[in-house]
Scaffold this motif. Sequence first.
Motif, mmCIF file in Angstrom:
data_model
loop_
_atom_site.group_PDB
_atom_site.id
_atom_site.type_symbol
_atom_site.label_atom_id
_atom_site.label_comp_id
_atom_site.label_asym_id
_atom_site.label_seq_id
_atom_site.Cartn_x
_atom_site.Cartn_y
_atom_site.Cartn_z
ATOM 1 N N VAL A 24 0.839 -1.209 0.000
ATOM 2 C CA VAL A 24 0.000 0.000 0.000
ATOM 3 C C VAL A 24 0.873 1.258 0.000
ATOM 4 O O VAL A 24 0.619 2.201 -0.769
ATOM 5 C CB VAL A 24 -0.986 -0.010 1.188
ATOM 6 C CG1 VAL A 24 -1.640 1.350 1.387
ATOM 7 C CG2 VAL A 24 -2.041 -1.095 0.988
ATOM 8 N N LEU A 25 1.908 1.288 0.848
ATOM 9 C CA LEU A 25 2.804 2.454 0.873
ATOM 10 C C LEU A 25 3.489 2.652 -0.476
ATOM 11 O O LEU A 25 3.598 3.783 -0.978
ATOM 12 C CB LEU A 25 3.859 2.310 1.968
ATOM 13 C CG LEU A 25 3.405 2.580 3.387
ATOM 14 C CD1 LEU A 25 4.514 2.228 4.377
ATOM 15 C CD2 LEU A 25 2.994 4.032 3.556
ATOM 16 N N ASP A 26 3.946 1.557 -1.070
ATOM 17 C CA ASP A 26 4.618 1.641 -2.362
ATOM 18 C C ASP A 26 3.679 2.208 -3.425
ATOM 19 O O ASP A 26 4.029 3.166 -4.119
ATOM 20 C CB ASP A 26 5.125 0.264 -2.784
ATOM 21 C CG ASP A 26 5.731 0.295 -4.176
ATOM 22 O OD1 ASP A 26 6.756 0.997 -4.358
ATOM 23 O OD2 ASP A 26 5.185 -0.361 -5.083
ATOM 24 N N GLN A 27 2.508 1.637 -3.544
ATOM 25 C CA GLN A 27 1.591 2.086 -4.592
ATOM 26 C C GLN A 27 1.073 3.498 -4.324
ATOM 27 O O GLN A 27 0.936 4.297 -5.256
ATOM 28 C CB GLN A 27 0.437 1.091 -4.745
ATOM 29 C CG GLN A 27 0.871 -0.238 -5.334
ATOM 30 C CD GLN A 27 1.478 -0.089 -6.712
ATOM 31 O OE1 GLN A 27 0.869 0.467 -7.625
ATOM 32 N NE2 GLN A 27 2.702 -0.579 -6.880
ATOM 33 N N ALA A 28 0.816 3.838 -3.065
ATOM 34 C CA ALA A 28 0.347 5.191 -2.740
ATOM 35 C C ALA A 28 1.412 6.235 -3.061
ATOM 36 O O ALA A 28 1.103 7.303 -3.611
ATOM 37 C CB ALA A 28 -0.049 5.276 -1.267
ATOM 38 N N THR A 29 2.673 5.940 -2.751
ATOM 39 C CA THR A 29 3.726 6.915 -3.049
ATOM 40 C C THR A 29 3.964 7.029 -4.553
ATOM 41 O O THR A 29 4.299 8.104 -5.042
ATOM 42 C CB THR A 29 5.049 6.569 -2.324
ATOM 43 O OG1 THR A 29 5.449 5.238 -2.660
ATOM 44 C CG2 THR A 29 4.900 6.712 -0.810
ATOM 45 N N LYS A 30 3.757 5.954 -5.292
ATOM 46 C CA LYS A 30 3.885 6.026 -6.753
ATOM 47 C C LYS A 30 2.765 6.865 -7.357
ATOM 48 O O LYS A 30 3.008 7.665 -8.264
ATOM 49 C CB LYS A 30 3.897 4.619 -7.360
ATOM 50 C CG LYS A 30 5.197 3.870 -7.089
ATOM 51 C CD LYS A 30 5.116 2.432 -7.561
ATOM 52 C CE LYS A 30 6.419 1.689 -7.308
ATOM 53 N NZ LYS A 30 6.307 0.256 -7.637
ATOM 54 N N VAL A 31 1.542 6.694 -6.849
ATOM 55 C CA VAL A 31 0.417 7.522 -7.317
ATOM 56 C C VAL A 31 0.719 8.987 -7.015
ATOM 57 O O VAL A 31 0.519 9.864 -7.872
ATOM 58 C CB VAL A 31 -0.915 7.070 -6.660
ATOM 59 C CG1 VAL A 31 -2.016 8.102 -6.868
ATOM 60 C CG2 VAL A 31 -1.329 5.710 -7.200
ATOM 61 N N TRP A 32 1.215 9.258 -5.804
ATOM 62 C CA TRP A 32 1.572 10.631 -5.452
ATOM 63 C C TRP A 32 2.653 11.166 -6.390
ATOM 64 O O TRP A 32 2.546 12.286 -6.897
ATOM 65 C CB TRP A 32 2.059 10.705 -3.999
ATOM 66 C CG TRP A 32 2.636 12.051 -3.698
ATOM 67 C CD1 TRP A 32 1.949 13.179 -3.360
ATOM 68 C CD2 TRP A 32 4.008 12.418 -3.805
ATOM 69 N NE1 TRP A 32 2.822 14.236 -3.221
ATOM 70 C CE2 TRP A 32 4.095 13.790 -3.500
ATOM 71 C CE3 TRP A 32 5.172 11.725 -4.121
ATOM 72 C CZ2 TRP A 32 5.303 14.482 -3.493
ATOM 73 C CZ3 TRP A 32 6.376 12.416 -4.121
ATOM 74 C CH2 TRP A 32 6.435 13.774 -3.810
ATOM 75 N N ALA A 33 3.712 10.382 -6.608
ATOM 76 C CA ALA A 33 4.827 10.831 -7.458
ATOM 77 C C ALA A 33 4.351 11.143 -8.870
ATOM 78 O O ALA A 33 4.758 12.155 -9.466
ATOM 79 C CB ALA A 33 5.937 9.778 -7.486
ATOM 80 N N LEU A 34 3.493 10.315 -9.414
ATOM 81 C CA LEU A 34 2.978 10.558 -10.768
ATOM 82 C C LEU A 34 2.149 11.835 -10.835
ATOM 83 O O LEU A 34 2.164 12.532 -11.847
ATOM 84 C CB LEU A 34 2.153 9.363 -11.245
ATOM 85 C CG LEU A 34 2.958 8.113 -11.588
ATOM 86 C CD1 LEU A 34 2.039 6.905 -11.741
ATOM 87 C CD2 LEU A 34 3.789 8.333 -12.851
ATOM 88 N N ALA A 35 1.456 12.157 -9.754
ATOM 89 C CA ALA A 35 0.622 13.360 -9.727
ATOM 90 C C ALA A 35 1.414 14.623 -9.410
ATOM 91 O O ALA A 35 1.104 15.706 -9.911
ATOM 92 C CB ALA A 35 -0.504 13.190 -8.709
ATOM 93 N N ALA A 36 2.455 14.499 -8.590
ATOM 94 C CA ALA A 36 3.136 15.684 -8.067
ATOM 95 C C ALA A 36 4.452 16.027 -8.755
ATOM 96 O O ALA A 36 4.907 17.165 -8.666
ATOM 97 C CB ALA A 36 3.391 15.501 -6.569
ATOM 98 N N LEU A 37 5.080 15.066 -9.406
ATOM 99 C CA LEU A 37 6.404 15.296 -9.975
ATOM 100 C C LEU A 37 6.352 15.311 -11.497
ATOM 101 O O LEU A 37 5.494 14.673 -12.104
ATOM 102 C CB LEU A 37 7.378 14.209 -9.500
ATOM 103 C CG LEU A 37 7.556 14.075 -7.984
ATOM 104 C CD1 LEU A 37 8.402 12.847 -7.651
ATOM 105 C CD2 LEU A 37 8.180 15.343 -7.407
ATOM 106 N N THR A 38 7.305 16.030 -12.076
ATOM 107 C CA THR A 38 7.428 16.113 -13.527
ATOM 108 C C THR A 38 8.743 15.478 -13.936
ATOM 109 O O THR A 38 9.794 15.829 -13.381
ATOM 110 C CB THR A 38 7.408 17.590 -13.990
ATOM 111 O OG1 THR A 38 6.206 18.197 -13.507
ATOM 112 C CG2 THR A 38 7.471 17.698 -15.494
#
Length: 176
Positions: A24-38
């Motif tokens: 869950v932590l892995d997938q949640a941080t990946k979703v965040w990274a895709l939304a927040a980082l360029t």
Amino acid sequence: MTTDGSGRVGPRSLLVLVAGVTLVLDQATKVWALAALTPGQPVDVIGSAIRLNLVRNPGAAFSVGDRATWVLTLVSLAILVGVLVAARRVRNRPWALTLGLLLGGAVGNLVDRFARSPGPGRGHVVDFIDYFGWFVGNVADIAIVAAAGVVMLLAHRGVPLAAREPVVGAQEQPDG
């Protein structure tokens, strides 16, 4: 969830819990990274030593095997099967924690391999934690590396994966 009689979570339940939290932590941080980082626009976290830098990695660590993603998927699946087989034998908490980290990390990266483009079995893993400009990883990678370190420590100390099974009908012999 089962307990070990003392009210603590039993080894197998601990393994499943740690694997689930890691996934869950892995997938949640990946979703965040895709939304927040360029991509191509790193964000310094600790100077330029640790950065957030979004990349989609077709290979393994250090982009090894980036032209053979499907092979890495098969290797990951084999490791996953090995962990699941070992998980059936686990009887102590240190091994349960370690195998839980390994299982959660492996499944986290496998989710990317199967669910992300360019397609099932060939998907690129979302990486976003840049370490000193040497390599970029994710939470699953942290769990896998931590588990590998603990496996070496447990093996060095001779900690068994499973407690010895009592022999049915055997009686203890008195010291003497």
